[in-house]
Design an enzyme around this catalytic site. Structure first.
Site, PDB file in Angstrom:
ATOM      1  N   ARG A  22       3.513  -9.494 -65.710  1.00 38.38           N
ATOM      2  CA  ARG A  22       4.623 -10.224 -65.082  1.00 38.38           C
ATOM      3  C   ARG A  22       5.896  -9.412 -65.159  1.00 38.38           C
ATOM      4  O   ARG A  22       6.299  -8.995 -66.235  1.00 38.38           O
ATOM      5  CB  ARG A  22       4.848 -11.567 -65.773  1.00 38.38           C
ATOM      6  CG  ARG A  22       3.822 -12.553 -65.358  1.00 38.38           C
ATOM      7  CD  ARG A  22       4.095 -13.931 -65.853  1.00 38.38           C
ATOM      8  NE  ARG A  22       2.836 -14.659 -65.749  1.00 38.38           N
ATOM      9  CZ  ARG A  22       2.612 -15.833 -66.277  1.00 38.38           C
ATOM     10  NH1 ARG A  22       3.542 -16.437 -66.960  1.00 38.38           N
ATOM     11  NH2 ARG A  22       1.446 -16.412 -66.117  1.00 38.38           N
ATOM     12  N   SER A 115       3.119 -17.720 -62.460  1.00 42.72           N
ATOM     13  CA  SER A 115       3.012 -19.083 -62.989  1.00 42.72           C
ATOM     14  C   SER A 115       4.294 -19.903 -62.853  1.00 42.72           C
ATOM     15  O   SER A 115       4.742 -20.159 -61.751  1.00 42.72           O
ATOM     16  CB  SER A 115       2.559 -19.018 -64.440  1.00 42.72           C
ATOM     17  OG  SER A 115       2.263 -20.309 -64.893  1.00 42.72           O
ATOM     18  N   HIS A 116       4.899 -20.226 -63.975  1.00 39.91           N
ATOM     19  CA  HIS A 116       6.083 -21.093 -63.987  1.00 39.91           C
ATOM     20  C   HIS A 116       7.383 -20.302 -63.902  1.00 39.91           C
ATOM     21  O   HIS A 116       8.461 -20.883 -63.911  1.00 39.91           O
ATOM     22  CB  HIS A 116       6.066 -21.916 -65.266  1.00 39.91           C
ATOM     23  CG  HIS A 116       5.895 -21.037 -66.468  1.00 39.91           C
ATOM     24  ND1 HIS A 116       4.689 -20.445 -66.776  1.00 39.91           N
ATOM     25  CD2 HIS A 116       6.770 -20.600 -67.384  1.00 39.91           C
ATOM     26  CE1 HIS A 116       4.844 -19.695 -67.845  1.00 39.91           C
ATOM     27  NE2 HIS A 116       6.089 -19.771 -68.233  1.00 39.91           N
ATOM     28  N   ASP A 287       2.957 -26.734 -62.250  1.00 37.22           N
ATOM     29  CA  ASP A 287       3.721 -25.480 -62.187  1.00 37.22           C
ATOM     30  C   ASP A 287       3.371 -24.687 -60.928  1.00 37.22           C
ATOM     31  O   ASP A 287       2.542 -25.113 -60.111  1.00 37.22           O
ATOM     32  CB  ASP A 287       3.525 -24.643 -63.460  1.00 37.22           C
ATOM     33  CG  ASP A 287       2.162 -23.987 -63.552  1.00 37.22           C
ATOM     34  OD1 ASP A 287       1.222 -24.489 -62.914  1.00 37.22           O
ATOM     35  OD2 ASP A 287       2.033 -22.973 -64.265  1.00 37.22           O
ATOM     36  N   ASP A 289       1.572 -22.113 -60.106  1.00 36.35           N
ATOM     37  CA  ASP A 289       0.191 -21.767 -59.750  1.00 36.35           C
ATOM     38  C   ASP A 289      -0.797 -22.893 -60.017  1.00 36.35           C
ATOM     39  O   ASP A 289      -2.014 -22.713 -59.878  1.00 36.35           O
ATOM     40  CB  ASP A 289      -0.237 -20.480 -60.469  1.00 36.35           C
ATOM     41  CG  ASP A 289      -0.274 -20.620 -61.982  1.00 36.35           C
ATOM     42  OD1 ASP A 289       0.563 -21.363 -62.532  1.00 36.35           O
ATOM     43  OD2 ASP A 289      -1.138 -20.003 -62.616  1.00 36.35           O
ATOM     44  N   ASP A 291      -1.788 -24.591 -62.753  1.00 41.33           N
ATOM     45  CA  ASP A 291      -2.626 -24.777 -63.936  1.00 41.33           C
ATOM     46  C   ASP A 291      -1.958 -25.645 -65.007  1.00 41.33           C
ATOM     47  O   ASP A 291      -2.627 -26.121 -65.921  1.00 41.33           O
ATOM     48  CB  ASP A 291      -3.118 -23.441 -64.516  1.00 41.33           C
ATOM     49  CG  ASP A 291      -1.998 -22.473 -64.817  1.00 41.33           C
ATOM     50  OD1 ASP A 291      -0.824 -22.807 -64.556  1.00 41.33           O
ATOM     51  OD2 ASP A 291      -2.296 -21.363 -65.309  1.00 41.33           O
ATOM     52  N   ARG A 292      -0.636 -25.873 -64.889  1.00 37.97           N
ATOM     53  CA  ARG A 292       0.033 -26.729 -65.881  1.00 37.97           C
ATOM     54  C   ARG A 292       0.319 -28.112 -65.322  1.00 37.97           C
ATOM     55  O   ARG A 292       0.466 -28.263 -64.109  1.00 37.97           O
ATOM     56  CB  ARG A 292       1.382 -26.127 -66.270  1.00 37.97           C
ATOM     57  CG  ARG A 292       1.288 -24.799 -66.954  1.00 37.97           C
ATOM     58  CD  ARG A 292       2.674 -24.366 -67.383  1.00 37.97           C
ATOM     59  NE  ARG A 292       2.591 -23.088 -68.066  1.00 37.97           N
ATOM     60  CZ  ARG A 292       3.460 -22.675 -68.962  1.00 37.97           C
ATOM     61  NH1 ARG A 292       4.511 -23.414 -69.251  1.00 37.97           N
ATOM     62  NH2 ARG A 292       3.302 -21.509 -69.548  1.00 37.97           N
ATOM     63  N   THR A 356      -2.680 -18.535 -78.734  1.00 39.53           N
ATOM     64  CA  THR A 356      -2.068 -18.962 -77.479  1.00 39.53           C
ATOM     65  C   THR A 356      -2.629 -18.176 -76.296  1.00 39.53           C
ATOM     66  O   THR A 356      -2.725 -16.957 -76.361  1.00 39.53           O
ATOM     67  CB  THR A 356      -0.547 -18.746 -77.578  1.00 39.53           C
ATOM     68  OG1 THR A 356      -0.052 -19.594 -78.606  1.00 39.53           O
ATOM     69  CG2 THR A 356       0.143 -19.074 -76.276  1.00 39.53           C
ATOM     70  N   GLU A 375      -3.257 -26.822 -74.470  1.00 41.95           N
ATOM     71  CA  GLU A 375      -2.173 -26.112 -75.119  1.00 41.95           C
ATOM     72  C   GLU A 375      -0.918 -26.975 -75.032  1.00 41.95           C
ATOM     73  O   GLU A 375      -0.734 -27.705 -74.054  1.00 41.95           O
ATOM     74  CB  GLU A 375      -1.908 -24.777 -74.423  1.00 41.95           C
ATOM     75  CG  GLU A 375      -3.039 -23.795 -74.539  1.00 41.95           C
ATOM     76  CD  GLU A 375      -2.602 -22.391 -74.085  1.00 41.95           C
ATOM     77  OE1 GLU A 375      -2.193 -21.608 -74.945  1.00 41.95           O
ATOM     78  OE2 GLU A 375      -2.652 -22.124 -72.877  1.00 41.95           O
ATOM     79  N   SER A 377       1.813 -26.113 -74.187  1.00 43.11           N
ATOM     80  CA  SER A 377       2.634 -25.605 -73.083  1.00 43.11           C
ATOM     81  C   SER A 377       2.213 -26.237 -71.755  1.00 43.11           C
ATOM     82  O   SER A 377       2.235 -25.572 -70.735  1.00 43.11           O
ATOM     83  CB  SER A 377       2.511 -24.096 -73.023  1.00 43.11           C
ATOM     84  OG  SER A 377       1.135 -23.723 -72.951  1.00 43.11           O
ATOM     85  N   LYS A 388      -6.939 -23.536 -67.226  1.00 43.24           N
ATOM     86  CA  LYS A 388      -6.368 -24.863 -67.350  1.00 43.24           C
ATOM     87  C   LYS A 388      -6.112 -25.392 -65.950  1.00 43.24           C
ATOM     88  O   LYS A 388      -6.014 -24.621 -64.996  1.00 43.24           O
ATOM     89  CB  LYS A 388      -5.107 -24.833 -68.203  1.00 43.24           C
ATOM     90  CG  LYS A 388      -4.026 -23.860 -67.769  1.00 43.24           C
ATOM     91  CD  LYS A 388      -2.950 -23.820 -68.846  1.00 43.24           C
ATOM     92  CE  LYS A 388      -1.741 -23.014 -68.438  1.00 43.24           C
ATOM     93  NZ  LYS A 388      -1.806 -21.626 -68.913  1.00 43.24           N
TER      94      LYS A 388
HETATM   95  C1  VG1 Z   1       2.884 -19.270 -72.313  1.00 41.87           C
HETATM   96  C2  VG1 Z   1       2.357 -20.462 -73.093  1.00 41.87           C
HETATM   97  C3  VG1 Z   1       0.849 -20.353 -73.234  1.00 41.87           C
HETATM   98  C4  VG1 Z   1       0.213 -20.231 -71.850  1.00 41.87           C
HETATM   99  C5  VG1 Z   1       0.820 -19.050 -71.113  1.00 41.87           C
HETATM  100  C6  VG1 Z   1       0.322 -18.938 -69.697  1.00 41.87           C
HETATM  101  O1  VG1 Z   1       2.630 -18.078 -73.030  1.00 41.87           O
HETATM  102  O2  VG1 Z   1       2.963 -20.542 -74.357  1.00 41.87           O
HETATM  103  O3  VG1 Z   1       0.376 -21.474 -73.924  1.00 41.87           O
HETATM  104  O4  VG1 Z   1      -1.171 -20.043 -71.958  1.00 41.87           O
HETATM  105  O5  VG1 Z   1       2.234 -19.203 -71.052  1.00 41.87           O
HETATM  106  O6  VG1 Z   1       0.577 -20.095 -68.964  1.00 41.87           O
HETATM  107  P1  VG1 Z   1       3.749 -17.358 -73.945  1.00 41.87           P
HETATM  108  O7  VG1 Z   1       3.110 -16.110 -74.453  1.00 41.87           O
HETATM  109  O8  VG1 Z   1       4.928 -17.127 -73.053  1.00 41.87           O
HETATM  110  O9  VG1 Z   1       4.102 -18.325 -75.029  1.00 41.87           O
HETATM  111  V1  VG1 Z   1       0.755 -20.000 -67.303  1.00 41.87           V
HETATM  112  O10 VG1 Z   1       0.858 -21.490 -66.721  1.00 41.87           O
HETATM  113  O11 VG1 Z   1       1.690 -18.774 -67.203  1.00 41.87           O
HETATM  114  O12 VG1 Z   1      -0.625 -19.297 -66.667  1.00 41.87           O
HETATM  115 CO    CO Z   2       0.658 -21.522 -64.673  1.00 41.19          CO
END
Ligand code: VG1
Ligand code: CO
Length: 565
Positions: A22, A115-116, A287, A289, A291-292, A356, A375, A377, A388
């Site tokens: 990213r 993602s988000h 979110d 993509d 998955d959240r 995580t 998770e 998150s 997810k």
């Molecule tokens: C974050 C969350 C983690 C999740 C990851 C990807 O990672 O804490 O639980 O799996 O994002 O989610 P980090 O390393 O920033 O804490 V997503 O929706 O980006 O695919």
């Molecule tokens: Co996501």
């Protein structure tokens, strides 16, 4: 069509994080940057598997996605990939890619999403590789991809290929002795069919339409201008008969309307406000993509993701898929609260605690030891795929509500009465200076190692709310995968107190600039009379202790967190 061997040289920092590579869009737009990374992904697939194989490609519709898809098409052709299955317009949610990799027995998939994280020309872009089980590539593979990015000298590309991303159907090319096919596939069809197998759509239809004795059930689902828009329209409106007005922000936008497509109470505050009016019984946001998910009850009642997955586990019999497959085991990421552990214990199934990131659940699912996991998150999912799955989680909640005929809040109250309540809060300090963040974690690791706080009593809060906790142990979480034995170290510093309360510190692996510190706090309350207290008040003493022990303010200069979830 001819193949060009293009000279290139390595870029620094192409290391995939918690969930793929990213970076700012501007970084990906650099000449050769995206191409280099794509070549290294392709090269990580062993030659005998790669030749003639099928890969799935799709993303969340963010800015630069269509350019990236075209690069992947041209490079897949040049690298003897047999077929690419691409979502119409390049659009696939992350769960849909996982679903299609499995359904088509593809060798893997390339997901174009951050993602988000915000999108648009000044936002972020991302590329993630998933393997043949449909899940995120494990670290052995992402490390290999990273190591290839450090020595890459050339990549292969067919400049003459252009592809119509918007028309469903197949297009083929003859490339120096092999045939290359691009199949443009409906973005939502396969995923919708899978959801129909998992849930009882007739039951959900009846809930939404209402019956003589039962008023129609009203909800709002917000796509936050991310990829779930078309999925919500198809599944909730077309299949389940919900009125259009039940969905919000369903047009995918390249910049998500200028917002963070992150389903929490801060970034989806518009949804929270709508729920507070009391007219809807359930709210959900997803979110970028897909998955959240965030789940809200009437009047904006917030369900923590840690509780959400535990409630689904406790009510697994409301979901036909689990009735059929049984609940083989449950799991959570380490910082996620232990609510699901308590359910697992009661049901007598295995309960796993992994680092995580969703990639750590895949092996357990493949070994048939894990059915449901989550998770903190806002990630919830099951072994129906290997990602997810936001829309799935929402359908799971609808199913529970339809079966139990109870409100979200009453479902939670009942749940806490049965198991006790795990209060949980996460504080994020976003975009802090990387050096300070690193030093803070170093100090915590050192404190864990020398055990200087073990058995010590620490006090936080003030006045009446003052509370003292005794440290039971402190460590840096290390995980040994029960299936392949691979050890993953340094996954977050944990302070565990004698009453089971926990404070956890880790650095985010999904940011694109600076560092983000996450502080997770959890405490357990068996006493029912205290279950409706505000989590932030209950956890204030522990948060004070966390800040004191970590010297967070000194190291970062930050007085308050950027986001609290
Ligand atoms: C974050 C969350 C983690 C999740 C990851 C990807 O990672 O804490 O639980 O799996 O994002 O989610 P980090 O390393 O920033 O804490 V997503 O929706 O980006 O695919
Ligand atoms: Co996501």
């Amino acid at each position: 069509v001819t193949v060009t061997l293009q000279d290139t040289s390595p870029f620094d920092g192409q290391k995939p994080g918690t969930s793929g590579l990213r970076k700012a869009v501007k970084v990906f737009q650099q000449h050769h940057y995206t191409e280099n990374f794509v070549q290294c992904i392709i090269d990580s697939i062993p030659a005998e598997k790669r030749r003639g194989c099928t890969l799935v490609v799709g993303g969340d519709g963010r800015f630069f996605m269509r350019e990236a898809v075209l690069i992947i098409v041209r490079m897949a052709a040049a690298n003897e990939i047999g077929q690419l299955v691409i979502g119409q317009g390049g659009i696939f949610s992350t769960p849909a890619v996982s679903c299609i990799i499995r359904k088509m027995k593809a060798t893997g998939g390339i997901l174009l999403t951050a993602s988000h994280n915000p999108g648009g020309p000044d936002g972020d872009f991302g590329i993630k590789y998933n393997i043949e089980n449909g899940g995120p590539a494990p670290e052995a593979i992402t490390n290999e991809i990273f190591s290839k990015t450090k020595t890459i000298k050339s990549y292969k590309i067919c400049h003459d290929i252009t592809v119509d991303l918007d028309t469903i159907g197949s297009q083929s090319w003859e490339i120096e002795g092999h045939t290359f096919t691009v199949m443009i596939r409906d973005s939502v069809e396969d995923y919708t069919l899978l959801m129909k197998e998992i849930f009882d759509f007739d039951l959900l239809k009846t809930l939404i339409a209402g019956t003589e004795g039962q008023a129609p059930f009203k909800f709002i689902a917000s796509a936050m201008h991310g990829v779930t828009g078309p999925y919500l329209k198809r599944i909730l409106c077309q299949e389940l008969g919900a009125p259009e007005s039940y969905t919000l922000k369903c047009e995918p936008k390249e910049d998500f309307g200028g917002h963070h497509p992150d389903p929490n109470q801060t970034y989806a505050s518009d949804l929270v406000e709508m729920l507070k009016k009391g007219e809807h019984q359930l709210g959900a946001a997803f979110d970028g993509d897909g998955d959240r998910n965030m789940i809200l009850g009437q009047n904006g009642f917030f369900v923590t993701p840690s509780d959400s997955v535990a409630v689904i586990a406790d009510n697994a019999t409301c979901i036909p898929y689990f009735v059929k497959t049984g609940l083989k085991g449950v799991a959570r990421s380490m910082p996620t609260s232990a609510a699901i552990d308590r359910v697992g214990q009661k049901l007598g199934v295995e309960c796993f605690e992994v680092p995580t990131g969703w990639k750590f659940f895949g092996n357990l699912m493949d070994a048939q030891r894990l059915s449901l996991c989550g998770e903190e998150s806002f990630g919830t999912g099951s072994d129906h795929i290997r990602e997810k799955d936001g829309v799935w989680a929402f359908l799971a909640w609808l199913s529970i509500i339809a079966s139990k005929k109870m409100s979200v809040q009453d479902i939670l109250k009942d749940f806490w009465k049965k198991y006790g309540r795990g209060f949980f809060v996460r504080c994020d300090y976003e975009n802090v200076e990387a050096e300070g963040a690193k030093k803070m974690i170093e100090l915590l690791r050192q404190t864990a190692k020398d055990e200087s706080l073990v058995n010590k009593s620490l006090t936080g809060g003030s006045g009446q709310d003052q509370k003292t906790y005794q440290v039971k142990s402190m460590d840096d979480f290390s995980y040994t995968d029960p299936i392949d034995g691979i050890v993953t170290e340094k996954q977050g510093v944990r302070m565990i107190f004698t009453d089971g309360s926990r404070v956890i510190f880790r650095l985010s692996g999904t940011g694109s600039a600076g560092a983000t510190i996450r502080v997770y706090v959890e405490s357990y309350e068996p006493d029912e009379s205290k279950h409706l207290l505000d989590a932030q008040i209950v956890l204030k003493p522990l948060l004070d202790i966390a800040l004191k022990v970590s010297k967070l303010q000194e190291f970062t200069g930050r007085e308050i967190p950027t986001v609290i979830t």
